[in-house]
Design a protein around this motif. Structure first.
Motif, PDB file in Angstrom:
ATOM      1  N   SER A  88       0.832  -1.206   0.000  1.00  0.00           N
ATOM      2  CA  SER A  88       0.000   0.000   0.000  1.00  0.00           C
ATOM      3  C   SER A  88       0.866   1.254   0.000  1.00  0.00           C
ATOM      4  O   SER A  88       0.586   2.226  -0.694  1.00  0.00           O
ATOM      5  N   LEU A  89       1.931   1.218   0.801  1.00  0.00           N
ATOM      6  CA  LEU A  89       2.786   2.398   0.915  1.00  0.00           C
ATOM      7  C   LEU A  89       3.434   2.716  -0.434  1.00  0.00           C
ATOM      8  O   LEU A  89       3.432   3.872  -0.867  1.00  0.00           O
ATOM      9  N   GLY A 135      11.451   4.833  -8.669  1.00  0.00           N
ATOM     10  CA  GLY A 135      12.273   3.654  -8.437  1.00  0.00           C
ATOM     11  C   GLY A 135      12.414   3.369  -6.959  1.00  0.00           C
ATOM     12  O   GLY A 135      12.334   2.229  -6.510  1.00  0.00           O
ATOM     13  N   LEU A 136      12.601   4.449  -6.185  1.00  0.00           N
ATOM     14  CA  LEU A 136      12.709   4.300  -4.738  1.00  0.00           C
ATOM     15  C   LEU A 136      11.454   3.687  -4.150  1.00  0.00           C
ATOM     16  O   LEU A 136      11.500   2.822  -3.281  1.00  0.00           O
ATOM     17  N   ALA A 137      10.291   4.141  -4.673  1.00  0.00           N
ATOM     18  CA  ALA A 137       9.022   3.663  -4.117  1.00  0.00           C
ATOM     19  C   ALA A 137       8.800   2.190  -4.397  1.00  0.00           C
ATOM     20  O   ALA A 137       8.224   1.489  -3.571  1.00  0.00           O
ATOM     21  N   MET A 143      19.490  -1.985  -1.208  1.00  0.00           N
ATOM     22  CA  MET A 143      20.548  -1.595  -2.135  1.00  0.00           C
ATOM     23  C   MET A 143      19.965  -0.863  -3.345  1.00  0.00           C
ATOM     24  O   MET A 143      20.446   0.196  -3.742  1.00  0.00           O
ATOM     25  N   GLU A 144      18.894  -1.427  -3.893  1.00  0.00           N
ATOM     26  CA  GLU A 144      18.236  -0.811  -5.041  1.00  0.00           C
ATOM     27  C   GLU A 144      17.687   0.557  -4.642  1.00  0.00           C
ATOM     28  O   GLU A 144      17.835   1.544  -5.365  1.00  0.00           O
ATOM     29  N   MET A 145      17.076   0.595  -3.433  1.00  0.00           N
ATOM     30  CA  MET A 145      16.545   1.847  -2.913  1.00  0.00           C
ATOM     31  C   MET A 145      17.658   2.891  -2.854  1.00  0.00           C
ATOM     32  O   MET A 145      17.471   4.044  -3.250  1.00  0.00           O
ATOM     33  N   PHE A 146      18.821   2.452  -2.383  1.00  0.00           N
ATOM     34  CA  PHE A 146      19.939   3.387  -2.228  1.00  0.00           C
ATOM     35  C   PHE A 146      20.389   3.941  -3.577  1.00  0.00           C
ATOM     36  O   PHE A 146      20.743   5.116  -3.677  1.00  0.00           O
ATOM     37  N   VAL A 147      20.343   3.117  -4.619  1.00  0.00           N
ATOM     38  CA  VAL A 147      20.731   3.593  -5.954  1.00  0.00           C
ATOM     39  C   VAL A 147      19.813   4.732  -6.388  1.00  0.00           C
ATOM     40  O   VAL A 147      20.267   5.808  -6.806  1.00  0.00           O
ATOM     41  N   PHE A 148      18.498   4.516  -6.235  1.00  0.00           N
ATOM     42  CA  PHE A 148      17.552   5.559  -6.659  1.00  0.00           C
ATOM     43  C   PHE A 148      17.651   6.781  -5.748  1.00  0.00           C
ATOM     44  O   PHE A 148      17.476   7.916  -6.181  1.00  0.00           O
ATOM     45  N   TRP A 149      17.909   6.516  -4.492  1.00  0.00           N
ATOM     46  CA  TRP A 149      18.106   7.586  -3.499  1.00  0.00           C
ATOM     47  C   TRP A 149      19.232   8.511  -3.964  1.00  0.00           C
ATOM     48  O   TRP A 149      19.121   9.737  -3.915  1.00  0.00           O
ATOM     49  N   GLU A 150      20.318   7.905  -4.452  1.00  0.00           N
ATOM     50  CA  GLU A 150      21.453   8.698  -4.917  1.00  0.00           C
ATOM     51  C   GLU A 150      21.149   9.411  -6.235  1.00  0.00           C
ATOM     52  O   GLU A 150      21.636  10.516  -6.471  1.00  0.00           O
ATOM     53  N   ILE A 151      20.347   8.754  -7.105  1.00  0.00           N
ATOM     54  CA  ILE A 151      19.962   9.422  -8.355  1.00  0.00           C
ATOM     55  C   ILE A 151      19.241  10.722  -8.020  1.00  0.00           C
ATOM     56  O   ILE A 151      19.497  11.772  -8.615  1.00  0.00           O
ATOM     57  N   MET A 271      12.320  13.637  -3.430  1.00  0.00           N
ATOM     58  CA  MET A 271      13.413  14.062  -2.561  1.00  0.00           C
ATOM     59  C   MET A 271      13.085  14.017  -1.067  1.00  0.00           C
ATOM     60  O   MET A 271      13.347  13.025  -0.443  1.00  0.00           O
ATOM     61  N   VAL A 272      12.538  15.103  -0.515  1.00  0.00           N
ATOM     62  CA  VAL A 272      12.366  15.134   0.938  1.00  0.00           C
ATOM     63  C   VAL A 272      11.354  14.091   1.401  1.00  0.00           C
ATOM     64  O   VAL A 272      11.417  13.628   2.544  1.00  0.00           O
ATOM     65  N   LYS A 273      10.436  13.687   0.503  1.00  0.00           N
ATOM     66  CA  LYS A 273       9.474  12.659   0.878  1.00  0.00           C
ATOM     67  C   LYS A 273      10.122  11.282   0.957  1.00  0.00           C
ATOM     68  O   LYS A 273       9.590  10.369   1.579  1.00  0.00           O
ATOM     69  N   ALA A 274      11.267  11.150   0.290  1.00  0.00           N
ATOM     70  CA  ALA A 274      11.956   9.860   0.312  1.00  0.00           C
ATOM     71  C   ALA A 274      12.336   9.484   1.738  1.00  0.00           C
ATOM     72  O   ALA A 274      12.281   8.318   2.126  1.00  0.00           O
ATOM     73  N   GLY A 275      12.714  10.508   2.540  1.00  0.00           N
ATOM     74  CA  GLY A 275      13.083  10.229   3.926  1.00  0.00           C
ATOM     75  C   GLY A 275      11.894   9.720   4.721  1.00  0.00           C
ATOM     76  O   GLY A 275      11.990   8.738   5.467  1.00  0.00           O
ATOM     77  N   VAL A 276      10.743  10.389   4.553  1.00  0.00           N
ATOM     78  CA  VAL A 276       9.534   9.959   5.262  1.00  0.00           C
ATOM     79  C   VAL A 276       9.181   8.539   4.843  1.00  0.00           C
ATOM     80  O   VAL A 276       8.856   7.681   5.663  1.00  0.00           O
ATOM     81  N   TYR A 277       9.269   8.304   3.522  1.00  0.00           N
ATOM     82  CA  TYR A 277       8.968   6.975   2.996  1.00  0.00           C
ATOM     83  C   TYR A 277       9.873   5.932   3.646  1.00  0.00           C
ATOM     84  O   TYR A 277       9.421   4.854   4.032  1.00  0.00           O
ATOM     85  N   LEU A 278      11.165   6.265   3.765  1.00  0.00           N
ATOM     86  CA  LEU A 278      12.111   5.279   4.297  1.00  0.00           C
ATOM     87  C   LEU A 278      11.782   4.937   5.746  1.00  0.00           C
ATOM     88  O   LEU A 278      11.833   3.775   6.141  1.00  0.00           O
ATOM     89  N   VAL A 279      11.426   5.957   6.533  1.00  0.00           N
ATOM     90  CA  VAL A 279      11.060   5.668   7.931  1.00  0.00           C
ATOM     91  C   VAL A 279       9.809   4.798   7.971  1.00  0.00           C
ATOM     92  O   VAL A 279       9.739   3.804   8.706  1.00  0.00           O
TER      93      VAL A 279
END
Lengths: 681, 100
Positions: A88-89, A135-137, A143-151, A271-279
């Motif tokens: 769902s997330l 991609g992050l979502a 690891m894959e998340m981190f790649v998109f995070w860096e993109i 971008m900034v939502k990626a952090g919220v998503y990760l938590v």
């Protein structure tokens, strides 16, 4: 049948990036139409994937769909994967990121119209930005998340510095786009290093980085609790950098140097939502210990408060919005932290009610994230429309634009009401739920009193939010026209106002989804195998309505919001008394502290110079004196020794012979001496 | 019978004369001759030990040494001839150009 094609969601913007990047000059609008089409296609596919997922059996059990292929293997039996993980997330993130990005791209067509050949670069970069977020979502592992995070980190750097050539004056990040981009990149990099360290700890502890491998109760039960705490805190360090939380919050206001559409993209969709998503994604990990979640909530609460204070007296329309983003992100972390705290306590004490109460915090945080995406995109695009029309970002030069820009002013008003938490606007629902959860968390555990303090910070922040948003609105649209407003050439083109209208609808109405099952889609709970999964909860529906309006605290917040709006009206619309009297003509200590952003930039510079320069000097010393010194010393010794010895080579055969014979004699004497010493031949 | 020490002392004196000649003489022809003296001093030692131990290997070695010495003298004199052609001298002091 659509879920298998989830990989198309990030792939389409990536293709757009390649096509626009190579062929953008030959296509109309610098590839703008391609980027818009790509984002829209991603949005449609996301919607199909989400629809199929929510109607499938997998939604109820096990709550996610995942598939991955081997990416590469490492010695030691570690295998890293590449794939998708839909729950769902992920659906929520995909949907609002692609939807809002589509609207922002459409808006860009009008806003970036005069940029000429630079449009190609702009559309290519925003497409890649969207790839990063989508991609992050849908990533299936860290690891894959981190790649998109860096993109995304890369794209934010490129886009913030988009106008770097137009602002050559000054070296400070505040007035130079290139420096601002550098600052954003370096500050988020600090967090990324922490995140990477967290991933190493996870890999060491769990032996893999897959969500399915880590977020399952057996693996979590077997893992060393201290390692889990360490990994969680390191991962949260990455979140602090990306989502610009205390103390790494200062890059985001400077990131306003980029085009307004980029600000909207960074603050609302990516971008900034990626952090919220990760938590939210790491909830199963973070809830292993209440202390982690307490830390998350503390950082969130402190950021919400400090960022709101800095917005109070800022004169730049975009910076006010930037601070409000920081503040609202703080709310999200506060909600996730408070919910997680309750949940972690519930797991620890085996109290099922606490787990359910904690899930409410999770829902509140995610709802606020989605709401914020809509109203912040609306506000930024609205401010872009204003800047486009008046040609300045300074609110002191605006005013009275209400009559000239009817659509923009109405849209901004709706957005402001929403973010301020005016009753029944979308921000109201999520903010009330957040404050309720924080209040609730204050009653449990030994550190619960901290949540009571955070609750006070939360309602003070709500008061400040309403004040500075309406201060901004009245300074821009209310009162009499000032210098820049007089030259305003009217409303922006339709490609800019249409996205504003669409976003207005969501900014007003998205909060109502909480009454119609949002909490069932985006909640978190243990399934039959004690696996923490998102979604599949029970919808409380209209119970929220009664919950909120039976609580006395709701009325306290609403009263504060109304008082704040009235103060802003009296001060900035009626001009009944001069704001300058409060600030001592802009010289009081508090006013200076706020304009100096609580001295955060100075702190960064001091740390950067003193620590960074000191370390650099030390490293330079080691390099030049010790390493180079050793090498140079050795070579000098060899060269000098050779020089001296070469003097013996005088070219005279007889002296060579003499040396040979002397050597033989010396050897003979030594041998004899040894024999004599050993006692005979 | 002449004792072995006499032969060895004779060889040593011969070797010392050769070494002295190599060290002090500047004419390279003389130096070559002195080298021959040293070689023959070694040959005498070979012969003496061969005779006193009735082992013929020493005498075989002497024949090989004489062969090598002949070749060495041939090469040495050829080098000196060329040195004289290019430098106009065979004095050791004059042939000191191969230095650092």
């Amino acid at each position: 049948m659509f879920v298998e094609y989830t990989w198309l969601v990030p792939l389409i913007p990536l293709l757009c990036f390649v096509i626009v990047g190579f062929l953008g000059k030959k296509t109309p609008e610098g590839g703008g139409y391609i980027a818009i089409t790509g984002a829209a296609l991603s949005c449609v596919i996301s919607a199909l994937v989400a629809y199929e997922f929510f109607t499938s059996a997998a939604y109820h059990d096990p709550g996610f769909v995942t598939d991955q292929v081997v990416w590469f293997s490492l010695p030691g039996g570690y295998t890293l994967h590449f794939g998708y993980y839909i729950d769902s997330l992920a659906c929520l993130m995909m949907l609002f990121a692609s939807f809002i990005s589509t609207l922002i791209f459409v808006y860009s067509k009008g806003y970036m119209h005069e940029q000429g050949v630079k449009k190609r670069r702009y559309y290519a970069e925003v497409s890649l930005f969207l790839t990063g977020m989508l991609g992050l979502a849908v990533s299936s592992n860290f690891m894959e998340m981190f790649v998109f995070w860096e993109i995304m980190g890369l794209c934010s750097y490129l886009l913030i510095g988009f106008w770097s050539f137009n602002h050559p004056e000054g070296d400070d990040a505040a007035d130079n786009a290139a420096s601002a981009a550098k600052k954003a990149f370096l500050v988020t990099r600090l967090g990324d290093v922490s995140l990477m360290a967290g991933l190493f700890v996870l890999l060491y502890t769990f032996g893999n980085l897959d969500y399915v491998g880590i977020f399952n109760p057996h693996a979590l039960a077997l893992a060393d609790p201290n390692m889990i705490i360490l990994a969680s805190l390191l991962i949260f360090g990455g979140v602090i950098g990306k989502s610009a939380q205390f103390p790494l919050l200062d890059w985001l206001p400077d990131a306003m140097a980029g085009p307004t559409t980029v600000s909207a993209l960074i603050h609302a969709a990516t971008m900034v939502k990626a952090g919220v998503y990760l938590v939210a994604r790491c909830y199963p990990l973070f809830t292993q210990d209440p202390a982690i979640m307490l830390f998350v909530a503390l950082i969130g609460g402190i950021t919400a408060f400090f960022a709101a204070t800095m917005a109070l007296n800022n004169m730049n329309i975009k910076r006010v919005l930037a601070y409000s983003t920081l503040s609202q992100l703080g709310y999200m972390f506060l909600a996730l932290g408070a919910g997680g705290y309750l949940m972690a306590l519930g797991f620890k004490n085996g109290d099922h009610h606490l787990v359910i109460a904690g899930a409410a915090g999770y829902t509140a945080g995610c709802l606020h994230m989605a709401n914020h995406a809509f109203f912040k995109a609306l506000l930024f695009l609205g401010s872009g429309s204003v800047i486009h029309a008046v040609g300045t970002e300074d609110m002191r030069l605006m005013g009275g634009l209400r009559k000239k820009m009817k659509i923009t002013s109405a849209a901004m008003l709706l957005g402001s009401l929403s973010i301020a938490g005016f009753p029944f606007f979308s921000g109201f629902w999520s903010k009330e739920l957040i404050l309720e959860t924080v209040m609730h968390a204050g009653d449990y555990g030994t550190e619960g009193y901290l949540f009571s303090i955070l609750w006070v910070l939360g309602i003070v922040t709500a008061f400040m939010t309403a004040f500075y948003m309406f201060r901004m609105w009245y300074m821009t649209f209310g009162g009499k026209p000032r210098h820049a407003s007089e030259h305003c050439h009217g409303e922006s083109p339709a490609s800019m106002t249409a996205p504003l209208l669409i976003l207005s609808i969501f900014a007003v109405g998205f909060g109502f989804t909480i009454l119609f099952g949002f909490d069932s889609l985006i909640s978190i709970g243990a399934d039959s195998t004690h696996n923490l999964v998102v979604g599949g909860g029970e919808a409380k529906g209209f119970e929220y309505f009664t919950d909120i309006f039976e609580s006395i605290y709701t009325y306290v917040t609403v009263a504060l919001v109304l008082i704040a709006i009235s103060i802003a009206y009296v001060m900035y619309n009626k001009r009944a008394f001069d704001p300058a009297k409060f600030s001592g003509e802009g010289k009081s200590v508090l006013y200076t502290a706020l304009t100096k952003r609580w001295w955060f930039p100075q702190l960064y510079n001091q740390i950067g110079w003193k620590l960074g320069y000191g370390v650099a000097r030390g490293v330079d010393f080691v390099d030049r004196q010790i390493i180079d010194g050793t090498v140079n010393g050795l070579s000098a010794a060899v060269a000098g020794g050779g020089e001296i010895l070469s003097k013996g080579q005088d070219g005279d055969v007889r002296s060579y012979t003499g040396v040979v014979i002397a050597g033989i004699v010396a050897l003979f004497i030594v041998v004899l001496a040894i024999f004599w010493y050993m006692g005979g031949i | 019978m002449i004792p072995i020490e006499a032969f060895l002392i004779f060889a040593a004196i011969l070797f010392a004369i050769g070494a002295y000649g190599v060290l002090v003489k500047s004419n390279t022809i003389v130096v070559l001759m002195c080298i021959e003296l040293m070689l023959n001093a070694a040959n005498i030692n070979f012969i003496v030990f061969s005779a006193f131990t009735t082992d013929v290997v020493g005498q075989v070695f002497v024949i090989m040494t004489i062969t090598v010495a002949a070749a060495e003298v041939a090469v040495g004199i050829a080098i000196l001839l060329n040195a004289y052609k290019t430098k106009g001298t065979i004095e050791a002091d004059g042939l000191a150009s191969m230095r650092w």
